[in-house]
Write an enzyme that holds these catalytic residues in place. Structure first.
Site, short mmCIF file in Angstrom:
data_model
loop_
_atom_site.label_atom_id
_atom_site.label_comp_id
_atom_site.label_asym_id
_atom_site.label_seq_id
_atom_site.Cartn_x
_atom_site.Cartn_y
_atom_site.Cartn_z
CG LEU A 29 -1.80 1.26 1.42
CD1 LEU A 29 -2.74 1.62 0.19
CD2 LEU A 29 -2.52 1.18 2.80
CG HIS A 30 5.12 3.24 1.92
ND1 HIS A 30 4.95 4.45 2.03
CD2 HIS A 30 6.41 2.92 1.55
CE1 HIS A 30 5.98 5.03 2.13
NE2 HIS A 30 7.13 4.25 1.80
NE ARG A 31 7.58 -1.82 -2.64
CZ ARG A 31 7.55 -3.08 -2.07
NH1 ARG A 31 6.45 -3.73 -2.65
NH2 ARG A 31 8.23 -3.68 -1.40
#
Length: 188
Positions: A29-31
């Site tokens: 999700l962060h990416r």
């Protein structure tokens, strides 16, 4: 404004711990949020608990219907689909309370702080030890997720603090972890 949500539940797996799968999911999700660079997706953890300390098996994504559609239209869940179950997108309950979900960082190692001080200020080990006592270390009591930073590639514990629920929603932007010190997400 965060009007809609999608729940992503990590499924039990005999080969991987729940925390490991949640870390992999959150890293992905962060990416995806780094690539979007929009600041319009927030997160929460509906099973968040400080005692016992746990993030839980559900990652809830918050945002407008358009923002969530755009995120879910990308292939960011590649490799995780067998390990998670997605809920359909739904409108957040109108009577939901609101919380901030934010990152907390701690000064956890006096020795690391001393090495940094020696390097930055050119002090001796004894001078740094006198300036930074052992009792500066703080033992974090917040739930966390093990993730890998997309900018540095370093693995670390991302400590998460959830504020007390209020009836007032506050708009704003979210960082590339879906967290914010000021913007709220519905808490239900």
């Amino acid at each position: 404004m965060t009007t809609h949500y999608i729940d992503i539940r990590v499924l039990p797996d005999p080969e991987f711990a729940e925390s490991m799968l949640m870390g992999a999911l959150y890293t992905k999700l962060h990416r995806a949020l780094v690539q979007r660079a929009a600041g319009d997706i927030g997160v929460s953890f509906p099973h968040y608990s400080r005692i016992p300390r746990a993030i839980g098996p559900v990652l809830r994504l918050h945002g407008s219907a358009a923002a969530l559609d755009a995120l879910m239209g990308s292939n960011w869940l590649a490799g995780m689909r067998d390990h998670v179950r997605l809920s359909p997108m739904q409108a957040a309950p109108a009577d939901a309370k609101h919380c901030t979900v934010q990152r907390r960082q701690f000064k956890t190692s006096a020795e690391r702080l001393r090495r940094r001080r020696i390097k930055r200020k050119g002090e001796t080990a004894d001078q740094a030890a006198a300036a930074i006592p052992d009792d500066i270390e703080r033992k974090p009591d917040l739930p966390f997720v093990h993730i890998r930073s997309s900018s540095t590639g370093q693995s670390f514990q991302l400590f998460v603090k959830v504020s007390a629920p209020t009836s007032q929603a506050v708009g704003g932007t979210f960082n590339t972890y879906g967290l914010s010190a000021t913007a709220t997400v519905p808490w239900f």
